[in-house]
Write a protein that holds these residues in place. Structure first.
Motif, PDB file in Angstrom:
ATOM      1  N   VAL A 298      -8.819   4.030   5.909  1.00 56.83           N
ATOM      2  CA  VAL A 298      -7.699   4.870   6.319  1.00 56.83           C
ATOM      3  C   VAL A 298      -6.853   5.196   5.093  1.00 56.83           C
ATOM      4  O   VAL A 298      -6.498   4.300   4.323  1.00 56.83           O
ATOM      5  N   ALA A 299      -6.531   6.461   4.904  1.00 55.26           N
ATOM      6  CA  ALA A 299      -5.590   6.869   3.852  1.00 55.26           C
ATOM      7  C   ALA A 299      -4.188   6.722   4.434  1.00 55.26           C
ATOM      8  O   ALA A 299      -3.667   7.645   5.052  1.00 55.26           O
ATOM      9  N   VAL A 300      -3.583   5.558   4.260  1.00 57.44           N
ATOM     10  CA  VAL A 300      -2.247   5.345   4.818  1.00 57.44           C
ATOM     11  C   VAL A 300      -1.193   6.106   4.021  1.00 57.44           C
ATOM     12  O   VAL A 300      -0.099   6.350   4.510  1.00 57.44           O
ATOM     13  N   SER A 301      -1.551   6.495   2.786  1.00 53.74           N
ATOM     14  CA  SER A 301      -0.679   7.320   1.956  1.00 53.74           C
ATOM     15  C   SER A 301      -1.555   8.136   1.024  1.00 53.74           C
ATOM     16  O   SER A 301      -2.567   7.640   0.521  1.00 53.74           O
ATOM     17  N   GLY A 302      -1.203   9.383   0.795  1.00 55.56           N
ATOM     18  CA  GLY A 302      -1.959  10.222  -0.124  1.00 55.56           C
ATOM     19  C   GLY A 302      -3.319  10.607   0.419  1.00 55.56           C
ATOM     20  O   GLY A 302      -3.528  10.674   1.632  1.00 55.56           O
ATOM     21  N   SER A 303      -4.246  10.837  -0.516  1.00 51.55           N
ATOM     22  CA  SER A 303      -5.583  11.280  -0.111  1.00 51.55           C
ATOM     23  C   SER A 303      -6.623  10.801  -1.114  1.00 51.55           C
ATOM     24  O   SER A 303      -6.306  10.463  -2.255  1.00 51.55           O
ATOM     25  N   PHE A 304      -7.875  10.813  -0.669  1.00 56.50           N
ATOM     26  CA  PHE A 304      -9.018  10.494  -1.519  1.00 56.50           C
ATOM     27  C   PHE A 304     -10.273  10.959  -0.800  1.00 56.50           C
ATOM     28  O   PHE A 304     -10.249  11.236   0.407  1.00 56.50           O
TER      29      PHE A 304
ATOM     30  N   SER B 196      -2.054  10.783  -6.521  1.00 58.96           N
ATOM     31  CA  SER B 196      -1.032   9.859  -7.018  1.00 58.96           C
ATOM     32  C   SER B 196      -0.354   9.178  -5.835  1.00 58.96           C
ATOM     33  O   SER B 196       0.030   9.825  -4.861  1.00 58.96           O
ATOM     34  N   GLY B 197      -0.228   7.868  -5.903  1.00 53.87           N
ATOM     35  CA  GLY B 197       0.438   7.123  -4.841  1.00 53.87           C
ATOM     36  C   GLY B 197      -0.412   6.864  -3.607  1.00 53.87           C
ATOM     37  O   GLY B 197       0.098   6.364  -2.604  1.00 53.87           O
ATOM     38  N   SER B 198      -1.696   7.175  -3.668  1.00 48.44           N
ATOM     39  CA  SER B 198      -2.532   6.978  -2.486  1.00 48.44           C
ATOM     40  C   SER B 198      -2.787   5.492  -2.235  1.00 48.44           C
ATOM     41  O   SER B 198      -2.805   4.673  -3.153  1.00 48.44           O
ATOM     42  N   VAL B 199      -2.964   5.175  -0.949  1.00 44.48           N
ATOM     43  CA  VAL B 199      -3.292   3.819  -0.521  1.00 44.48           C
ATOM     44  C   VAL B 199      -4.439   3.917   0.477  1.00 44.48           C
ATOM     45  O   VAL B 199      -4.341   4.643   1.471  1.00 44.48           O
ATOM     46  N   CYS B 200      -5.516   3.191   0.214  1.00 51.00           N
ATOM     47  CA  CYS B 200      -6.677   3.132   1.101  1.00 51.00           C
ATOM     48  C   CYS B 200      -6.683   1.781   1.796  1.00 51.00           C
ATOM     49  O   CYS B 200      -6.873   0.745   1.157  1.00 51.00           O
TER      50      CYS B 200
END
Length: 140
Positions: free
Chosen positions: A63-69, A106-110
């Motif tokens: 899950v991308a709880v923040s940002g993207s990937f 930038s700033g993403s969280v997986c």
């Protein structure tokens, strides 16, 4: 039975909307397995890649709880890229699928919700070994 990329599916997570902010919940029967391990990737440098492995028995929801990937999934014959960028959606990756993660904003969280605890013996970290494992599994 060997897993294919068609089994890598987006799961819509329940979303409770509120003017003060939204909440997504993962409980009960949201996943087809009990969660035995939770971890998250963050502060991934620009241009870095993560993953680069498959699991023999473990399934995971990313899950991308923040940002993207981007998540590139590969079953040894076919591959596809899935962009995760919504905290109320997760990509379910069943056992036996190679995965690579890249293009982290930038700033993403997986966030990763795994079906088992960490076992190094469950990892296949070489793509050629992965293809050989898939071939042997399909012969069973």
């Amino acid at each position: 039975m060997t897993s294919t990329i068609s089994q890598c599916t987006i799961h819509q997570l329940p979303k409770i909307e509120d003017h003060r902010g939204n909440i997504s919940v993962i409980e009960k029967d949201i996943l087809p397995y009990a969660i035995k391990r939770v971890y998250y990737l963050y502060d991934v440098p620009s241009g870095a890649k993560r993953g680069g492995h498959a699991h023999i028995d473990q399934s995971e929801l990313l899950v991308a709880v923040s940002g993207s990937f981007d998540v590139i999934v590969n079953d040894g014959q076919n591959k596809k890229t899935v962009t995760l960028n919504k905290p109320d959606q997760g990509l379910l990756i069943p056992k036996g699928i190679w995965r690579e993660l890249e293009n982290f904003s930038s700033g993403s969280v997986c966030l990763v919700l795994a079906s088992d605890v960490y076992l190094e013996s469950d990892y296949i970290r070489d793509f050629e070994n992965f293809k050989a494992h898939k071939l042997n599994s399909s012969l069973l």
